[in-house]
Design an enzyme around this catalytic site. Structure first.
Site, PDB file in Angstrom:
ATOM      1  N   LYS A  14       0.825  -1.220   0.000  1.00  0.00           N
ATOM      2  CA  LYS A  14       0.000   0.000   0.000  1.00  0.00           C
ATOM      3  C   LYS A  14       0.856   1.266   0.000  1.00  0.00           C
ATOM      4  O   LYS A  14       0.640   2.170  -0.798  1.00  0.00           O
ATOM      5  CB  LYS A  14      -0.937   0.041   1.226  1.00  0.00           C
ATOM      6  N   ARG A  89     -10.464   0.550   8.501  1.00  0.00           N
ATOM      7  CA  ARG A  89      -9.879  -0.736   8.871  1.00  0.00           C
ATOM      8  C   ARG A  89     -10.871  -1.619   9.614  1.00  0.00           C
ATOM      9  O   ARG A  89     -10.536  -2.775   9.917  1.00  0.00           O
ATOM     10  CB  ARG A  89      -8.687  -0.473   9.798  1.00  0.00           C
ATOM     11  N   ARG A 128      11.542  -5.200   5.810  1.00  0.00           N
ATOM     12  CA  ARG A 128      11.158  -3.820   5.478  1.00  0.00           C
ATOM     13  C   ARG A 128      11.968  -2.790   6.266  1.00  0.00           C
ATOM     14  O   ARG A 128      12.192  -2.925   7.464  1.00  0.00           O
ATOM     15  CB  ARG A 128       9.664  -3.609   5.769  1.00  0.00           C
ATOM     16  N   ARG A 161      10.505  -0.215  11.523  1.00  0.00           N
ATOM     17  CA  ARG A 161       9.381   0.171  12.387  1.00  0.00           C
ATOM     18  C   ARG A 161       9.295  -0.739  13.602  1.00  0.00           C
ATOM     19  O   ARG A 161       9.517  -1.934  13.501  1.00  0.00           O
ATOM     20  CB  ARG A 161       8.074   0.091  11.590  1.00  0.00           C
ATOM     21  N   ARG A 172      -1.296  -7.826  13.827  1.00  0.00           N
ATOM     22  CA  ARG A 172      -1.828  -6.992  12.742  1.00  0.00           C
ATOM     23  C   ARG A 172      -2.525  -7.837  11.683  1.00  0.00           C
ATOM     24  O   ARG A 172      -3.579  -7.456  11.170  1.00  0.00           O
ATOM     25  CB  ARG A 172      -0.695  -6.172  12.099  1.00  0.00           C
TER      26      ARG A 172
END
Ligand code: ADP
Ligand code: ZN
Length: 217
Positions: A14, A89, A128, A161, A172
């Protein structure tokens, strides 16, 4: 006019695709995740309130999130379109957006839904690295920056992160399947859902998303 909701599990791409979409179509990229991270970095009251929830992978309350997004979408820069990333969400957020979207003349007319299998999402999240300054996203295995640890776009030092660890990722992903995935049905019924395969190359995905945006603008 493009009033877009960008949907998909964590790691689907995204953020990566939001960056060029916002730029090419000159619409503001509104990421609730980025807004929350900015609040945390600034040490504001909101930031302190949500820090533990976010780092553990949980969801911020619907009331708080909806109020924040309603205020943001009401601003003038959204009058010719917007790109919402990470919101809604939950079913309650989708209902709220439908209601206040009408109220402030900012109704959603296009949903870009990017899917990808769990194994790929886990791999991507583990590797990431993100730029805390401009939001660009990289991967130490598959989308390496030109200089290790440095953002290609703005030169800032990349970070991992706090919620990109295995434990928070699992929370998540569970939240995604439980609360967010049902929104596909919601937006299908609204006649605005467009599904994309997030497991293909980013450049190929960009092409097919562009075709979709061109057809709807
Ligand atoms: P992801 O990589 O999981 O898509 P985001 O940057 O969109 O991450 O969001 C990071 C975190 O911010 C989420 O895990 C959640 O704690 C919080 N958050 C973001 N958007 C929302 C939302 N719409 N409702 C509740 N919490 C949210
Ligand atoms: Zn950067």
């Amino acid at each position: 006019m493009l009033n877009i909701v960008l949907m998909g599990p964590p790691g689907a791409g995204k953020g990566t695709h939001a960056m060029w979409m916002a730029k090419d179509y000159a619409i503001p990229h509104i990421s609730t995740g980025d807004m929350f991270r900015e609040a945390m970095a600034s040490g504001s009251e909101l930031g302190n309130q949500i820090k533990d929830i976010i780092n553990s992978g949980g969801l911020v309350s619907d009331d708080l999130t909806c109020a924040l997004v309603k205020e943001r979408l009401s601003r003038k820069d959204c009058e010719n379109g917007y790109l919402l990333d990470g919101f809604p969400r939950t079913p309650a957020q989708a209902e709220a957006l439908k209601t206040f979207g009408k109220e402030i003349n900012r109704e959603v007319n296009l949903v870009i839904n990017i899917g990808a299998p769990d194994e790929l999402l886990i791999q991507r999240i583990a590797g990431r690295r993100v730029c805390p300054k401009c939001g660009a996203s990289f991967n130490v295995n598959t989308m390496k920056p030109k200089v290790e640890g440095i953002c290609d776009v703005c030169g800032a030092e990349l970070i991992q992160r706090k919620d990109d660890n295995e434990e928070s990722f699992k929370v998540r992903l569970t939240n995604y399947y439980k609360s967010t995935a049902p929104l596909m049905e919601f937006y299908k019924n609204e006649g605005v859902l467009n599904d994309f395969d997030g497991s293909i190359e980013a450049t190929d995905l960009k092409k097919v998303i562009t075709d979709c945006l061109e057809a709807h603008k």
